[in-house]
Design a protein around this motif. Sequence first.
Motif, PDB file in Angstrom:
ATOM      1  N   ARG A 297      50.744  25.768 -46.783  1.00 55.06           N
ATOM      2  CA  ARG A 297      51.691  24.113 -47.055  1.00 55.06           C
ATOM      3  C   ARG A 297      52.301  23.776 -46.512  1.00 55.06           C
ATOM      4  NH1 ARG A 297      53.560  21.471 -51.597  1.00 55.06           N
ATOM      5  NH2 ARG A 297      54.544  22.911 -52.852  1.00 55.06           N
ATOM      6  N   ASP A 298      52.878  22.155 -45.301  1.00 53.12           N
ATOM      7  CA  ASP A 298      53.871  22.291 -45.032  1.00 53.12           C
ATOM      8  C   ASP A 298      54.518  20.774 -45.261  1.00 53.12           C
ATOM      9  OD1 ASP A 298      56.116  22.148 -43.446  1.00 53.12           O
ATOM     10  OD2 ASP A 298      54.961  21.669 -41.692  1.00 53.12           O
ATOM     11  N   ILE A 299      55.406  20.381 -46.055  1.00 49.46           N
ATOM     12  CA  ILE A 299      55.545  19.227 -46.532  1.00 49.46           C
ATOM     13  C   ILE A 299      56.047  18.494 -45.237  1.00 49.46           C
ATOM     14  CG2 ILE A 299      55.951  20.141 -48.495  1.00 49.46           C
ATOM     15  CD1 ILE A 299      59.335  19.708 -48.040  1.00 49.46           C
ATOM     16  N   ARG A 300      56.865  19.005 -44.201  1.00 44.30           N
ATOM     17  CA  ARG A 300      56.939  18.447 -42.639  1.00 44.30           C
ATOM     18  C   ARG A 300      56.183  18.216 -41.912  1.00 44.30           C
ATOM     19  NH1 ARG A 300      62.182  17.054 -44.594  1.00 44.30           N
ATOM     20  NH2 ARG A 300      63.131  19.614 -45.425  1.00 44.30           N
ATOM     21  N   THR A 301      54.836  18.444 -42.437  1.00 40.32           N
ATOM     22  CA  THR A 301      54.062  17.615 -40.888  1.00 40.32           C
ATOM     23  C   THR A 301      52.939  17.358 -42.179  1.00 40.32           C
ATOM     24  OG1 THR A 301      52.590  19.888 -41.419  1.00 40.32           O
ATOM     25  CG2 THR A 301      54.093  18.950 -39.140  1.00 40.32           C
ATOM     26  N   ASP A 302      53.161  17.205 -43.393  1.00 38.12           N
ATOM     27  CA  ASP A 302      52.188  16.669 -44.553  1.00 38.12           C
ATOM     28  C   ASP A 302      49.998  17.287 -44.289  1.00 38.12           C
ATOM     29  OD1 ASP A 302      50.793  15.665 -46.889  1.00 38.12           O
ATOM     30  OD2 ASP A 302      50.600  13.530 -45.619  1.00 38.12           O
ATOM     31  N   LEU A 303      50.006  18.767 -43.823  1.00 40.43           N
ATOM     32  CA  LEU A 303      49.249  19.154 -43.947  1.00 40.43           C
ATOM     33  C   LEU A 303      49.003  20.760 -44.825  1.00 40.43           C
ATOM     34  CD1 LEU A 303      49.294  19.297 -40.093  1.00 40.43           C
ATOM     35  CD2 LEU A 303      47.043  18.740 -41.630  1.00 40.43           C
TER      36      LEU A 303
ATOM     37  N   ILE B 205      49.344  24.342 -36.667  1.00 40.79           N
ATOM     38  CA  ILE B 205      50.464  24.120 -37.664  1.00 40.79           C
ATOM     39  C   ILE B 205      49.540  24.786 -38.924  1.00 40.79           C
ATOM     40  CG2 ILE B 205      51.115  23.111 -40.064  1.00 40.79           C
ATOM     41  CD1 ILE B 205      52.990  22.495 -37.977  1.00 40.79           C
ATOM     42  N   ALA B 206      47.793  24.523 -38.917  1.00 37.26           N
ATOM     43  CA  ALA B 206      46.755  25.659 -39.401  1.00 37.26           C
ATOM     44  C   ALA B 206      46.966  26.847 -38.745  1.00 37.26           C
ATOM     45  CB  ALA B 206      45.897  24.616 -39.061  1.00 37.26           C
ATOM     46  N   LYS B 207      47.290  27.325 -38.388  1.00 33.90           N
ATOM     47  CA  LYS B 207      47.593  28.338 -37.433  1.00 33.90           C
ATOM     48  C   LYS B 207      48.281  29.171 -38.201  1.00 33.90           C
ATOM     49  CE  LYS B 207      44.598  28.265 -33.399  1.00 33.90           C
ATOM     50  NZ  LYS B 207      45.017  28.278 -31.096  1.00 33.90           N
ATOM     51  N   ALA B 208      49.232  28.465 -38.278  1.00 37.39           N
ATOM     52  CA  ALA B 208      50.615  29.474 -39.048  1.00 37.39           C
ATOM     53  C   ALA B 208      50.155  29.185 -40.098  1.00 37.39           C
ATOM     54  CB  ALA B 208      51.720  27.944 -38.844  1.00 37.39           C
ATOM     55  N   LEU B 209      50.200  28.557 -41.237  1.00 35.67           N
ATOM     56  CA  LEU B 209      50.067  28.755 -42.244  1.00 35.67           C
ATOM     57  C   LEU B 209      48.248  30.089 -42.421  1.00 35.67           C
ATOM     58  CD1 LEU B 209      49.203  25.172 -43.562  1.00 35.67           C
ATOM     59  CD2 LEU B 209      51.456  26.438 -43.753  1.00 35.67           C
ATOM     60  N   ILE B 210      47.787  29.602 -41.861  1.00 32.02           N
ATOM     61  CA  ILE B 210      47.122  31.123 -42.407  1.00 32.02           C
ATOM     62  C   ILE B 210      47.407  32.605 -42.244  1.00 32.02           C
ATOM     63  CG2 ILE B 210      44.735  32.252 -41.540  1.00 32.02           C
ATOM     64  CD1 ILE B 210      43.542  29.251 -41.098  1.00 32.02           C
ATOM     65  N   ALA B 211      48.242  32.179 -41.087  1.00 33.80           N
ATOM     66  CA  ALA B 211      48.269  33.555 -40.531  1.00 33.80           C
ATOM     67  C   ALA B 211      49.661  34.208 -41.604  1.00 33.80           C
ATOM     68  CB  ALA B 211      49.449  34.202 -39.076  1.00 33.80           C
ATOM     69  N   ASP B 212      51.072  33.109 -41.692  1.00 31.26           N
ATOM     70  CA  ASP B 212      52.117  33.943 -42.228  1.00 31.26           C
ATOM     71  C   ASP B 212      52.233  32.140 -43.576  1.00 31.26           C
ATOM     72  OD1 ASP B 212      52.960  34.879 -40.484  1.00 31.26           O
ATOM     73  OD2 ASP B 212      53.336  33.411 -39.323  1.00 31.26           O
ATOM     74  N   GLY B 213      51.443  31.631 -43.998  1.00 31.55           N
ATOM     75  CA  GLY B 213      51.850  30.790 -44.998  1.00 31.55           C
ATOM     76  C   GLY B 213      52.888  29.703 -44.755  1.00 31.55           C
ATOM     77  N   LYS B 214      53.240  29.901 -43.879  1.00 29.84           N
ATOM     78  CA  LYS B 214      54.637  28.771 -43.879  1.00 29.84           C
ATOM     79  C   LYS B 214      54.835  28.353 -41.842  1.00 29.84           C
ATOM     80  CE  LYS B 214      57.911  32.289 -42.849  1.00 29.84           C
ATOM     81  NZ  LYS B 214      59.441  33.876 -42.835  1.00 29.84           N
ATOM     82  N   VAL B 215      55.087  27.834 -41.969  1.00 30.16           N
ATOM     83  CA  VAL B 215      56.164  26.716 -41.086  1.00 30.16           C
ATOM     84  C   VAL B 215      57.107  27.099 -39.772  1.00 30.16           C
ATOM     85  CG1 VAL B 215      54.757  24.947 -38.836  1.00 30.16           C
ATOM     86  CG2 VAL B 215      53.338  25.462 -40.688  1.00 30.16           C
ATOM     87  N   ASN B 216      57.749  27.593 -39.341  1.00 29.03           N
ATOM     88  CA  ASN B 216      58.960  27.129 -38.139  1.00 29.03           C
ATOM     89  C   ASN B 216      58.525  25.210 -37.837  1.00 29.03           C
ATOM     90  OD1 ASN B 216      59.903  29.541 -39.398  1.00 29.03           O
ATOM     91  ND2 ASN B 216      59.483  30.571 -37.628  1.00 29.03           N
ATOM     92  N   HIS B 217      59.708  25.027 -37.865  1.00 33.19           N
ATOM     93  CA  HIS B 217      59.688  23.798 -36.705  1.00 33.19           C
ATOM     94  C   HIS B 217      60.432  23.590 -36.012  1.00 33.19           C
ATOM     95  CE1 HIS B 217      57.808  22.169 -41.224  1.00 33.19           C
ATOM     96  NE2 HIS B 217      56.873  22.224 -40.536  1.00 33.19           N
ATOM     97  N   PRO B 218      60.423  22.827 -34.098  1.00 31.39           N
ATOM     98  CA  PRO B 218      61.578  22.857 -33.914  1.00 31.39           C
ATOM     99  C   PRO B 218      63.008  21.574 -34.303  1.00 31.39           C
ATOM    100  CG  PRO B 218      59.232  21.243 -32.525  1.00 31.39           C
ATOM    101  CD  PRO B 218      59.078  22.697 -34.091  1.00 31.39           C
ATOM    102  N   GLN B 219      63.641  21.886 -33.953  1.00 31.17           N
ATOM    103  CA  GLN B 219      64.958  20.950 -34.441  1.00 31.17           C
ATOM    104  C   GLN B 219      65.799  21.131 -33.695  1.00 31.17           C
ATOM    105  OE1 GLN B 219      67.993  22.131 -35.880  1.00 31.17           O
ATOM    106  NE2 GLN B 219      67.744  24.586 -35.789  1.00 31.17           N
ATOM    107  N   ILE B 220      67.231  20.017 -33.176  1.00 32.61           N
ATOM    108  CA  ILE B 220      67.793  20.049 -32.209  1.00 32.61           C
ATOM    109  C   ILE B 220      69.123  19.617 -32.925  1.00 32.61           C
ATOM    110  CG2 ILE B 220      66.556  18.767 -30.371  1.00 32.61           C
ATOM    111  CD1 ILE B 220      67.101  16.415 -31.101  1.00 32.61           C
ATOM    112  N   GLY B 221      69.487  19.490 -34.230  1.00 28.76           N
ATOM    113  CA  GLY B 221      70.623  19.832 -35.087  1.00 28.76           C
ATOM    114  C   GLY B 221      71.698  18.389 -34.711  1.00 28.76           C
ATOM    115  N   ILE B 222      70.608  17.593 -35.757  1.00 31.67           N
ATOM    116  CA  ILE B 222      71.026  16.293 -35.364  1.00 31.67           C
ATOM    117  C   ILE B 222      70.693  15.224 -36.327  1.00 31.67           C
ATOM    118  CG2 ILE B 222      72.032  16.132 -33.180  1.00 31.67           C
ATOM    119  CD1 ILE B 222      69.346  13.904 -32.857  1.00 31.67           C
ATOM    120  N   ASN B 223      71.230  14.369 -36.943  1.00 25.85           N
ATOM    121  CA  ASN B 223      70.688  13.010 -38.322  1.00 25.85           C
ATOM    122  C   ASN B 223      70.689  12.104 -36.666  1.00 25.85           C
ATOM    123  OD1 ASN B 223      70.024  14.963 -40.174  1.00 25.85           O
ATOM    124  ND2 ASN B 223      72.380  14.860 -40.926  1.00 25.85           N
ATOM    125  N   ALA B 224      69.994  10.996 -37.076  1.00 30.94           N
ATOM    126  CA  ALA B 224      70.017  10.060 -36.148  1.00 30.94           C
ATOM    127  C   ALA B 224      69.431   8.332 -36.981  1.00 30.94           C
ATOM    128  CB  ALA B 224      69.007  10.291 -35.114  1.00 30.94           C
TER     129      ALA B 224
END
Length: 494
Positions: free
Chosen positions: A268-274, A395-414
């Motif tokens: 499951r991925d709390i960042r995408t709610d999937l 997201i589903a493919k990553a969860l089935i393959a590894d059980g987790k997801v890596n998300h893109p980020q640019i290193g800021i708070n806005a």
Amino acid sequence: MGLTPVGSLTKVERIDDKADHSIGRHVPVSRETAEVFGRPVGVGGSFAQRGHTDSRPAPAVRPPDPVLAEAFGRPDGETDSLQRDPLASYGAPVGNPKPEDPWRDPDSAPVLDHPALAVPVAGEPTLAGPKLGVRDVLFGNRISWWALATLAIVALLIGLAGGLLGRWTAEVAAPLHSNTVELKQSGGGGDAPRGQVAAVVEAVAKSAVSIDIRTASAYANGSGFVIDPEGYILTNNHVVSMAANDRSAKLEVVFSDRTRVPARIVGRDIRTDLAVIKVDNVKDLTVSKLGNSDDLQIGEDVVAFGSPLGLDRTVTSGIVSAKNRPVPLKPDAESDTDAVIDAIQTDAAINPGNSGGPLVNGKAEVVGVNTAGLVPGGGSIGLGFAIPINQALPIAKALIADGKVNHPQIGINASSVRNERVLGAQVRNVVDGGAADRAGVRENDVIISFNNRTIESADELTVAVRTATIGENVPFTYWRDGRTFKGTITPGSD
């Protein structure tokens, strides 16, 4: 005297009580005042002595003003009082007196009068008259016997005619109750689906499932759909959060034929709610047909499947009312989801329990994952949101393959900024060495475009970054000190 405390005693000092007699002396009285208010000559006490005569002249009274004398003086001929009799009529002629009323005069002589009550006098007895007949009672002896007989015959004829007419109508009218009536129904159109929505429901119903989660003290319900014949089912993270955080929870999948099968959480991925769950040893699964959410058009017909409010196998229909709608999902007591989804907006009713179910187009293809509904009053108001299937599948493919997801980020708070100068996502801080730092982004810069997508809020920047690809250059535009700049940025992994 004065009092001075000494320990627990009090010292009394005596002061000379000699009075200063000068204090009681009067102020000298003027001669004019003494003449007016002083004692007469030769009087030494408060009262005058007997036989003493005042040498001062008697006061003289000035005659009154004529106007005041006329207004307030006594009437002519009166000297005893200034008050007039309020009942007197001055100047009115005295008329002849009314005759005296002996009843009001206590000294009047008694006289004889008529008695107060008259004595009734008995009259002569009345003899009984002849007996009255029917004609006398009804018509006052004014109608003959022949006329009465004629009226009776006419009434009899009218009664006979009414009876015959009633009998005839009773035989002609249809009966109220009958055992011979048959109620027929049309044969219908068979089992073929009638209408586009019915065709979509028939094609998708078996691939949509209901998800039940039960603990010793709680119950949760959601939806999902089969994405692989091995038993993988796609749903929302907030649907399975309770099962993930409580090992004693019982997680079950309920298929369209009411079959219940235990399930396990794949990831499951709390960042995408999937989230992806899996059922084992289930044969002949119906797999959902997946579509392309990028091809959706605003106004296109869609159908939402799910179990709103625990009512499984429910479908609602509507249209796509908007696309790319950023919708924030915050953690609460029932879910740890902390995401911003780039949602498909639809007016198909989506209520609690629809979450995780498929949003299907007119070709019976899944184009989204029902995720949220705007329900301020507790029910659907025509604003539902679904995660586009093109964003959910990676997201589903990553969860089935590894059980987790890596998300893109640019290193800021806005944070969102909206004023007369600029509209966008204002950078509050920049991570040292991050993607934004390497791209030259500074604090207080306002990002107004990212990956060719207009940015008007911090939520829109979040979904734009999440939909980018890790390691690929992305064009962006930012505002700084009244000027606009363009650049590229390479999102990293979180």
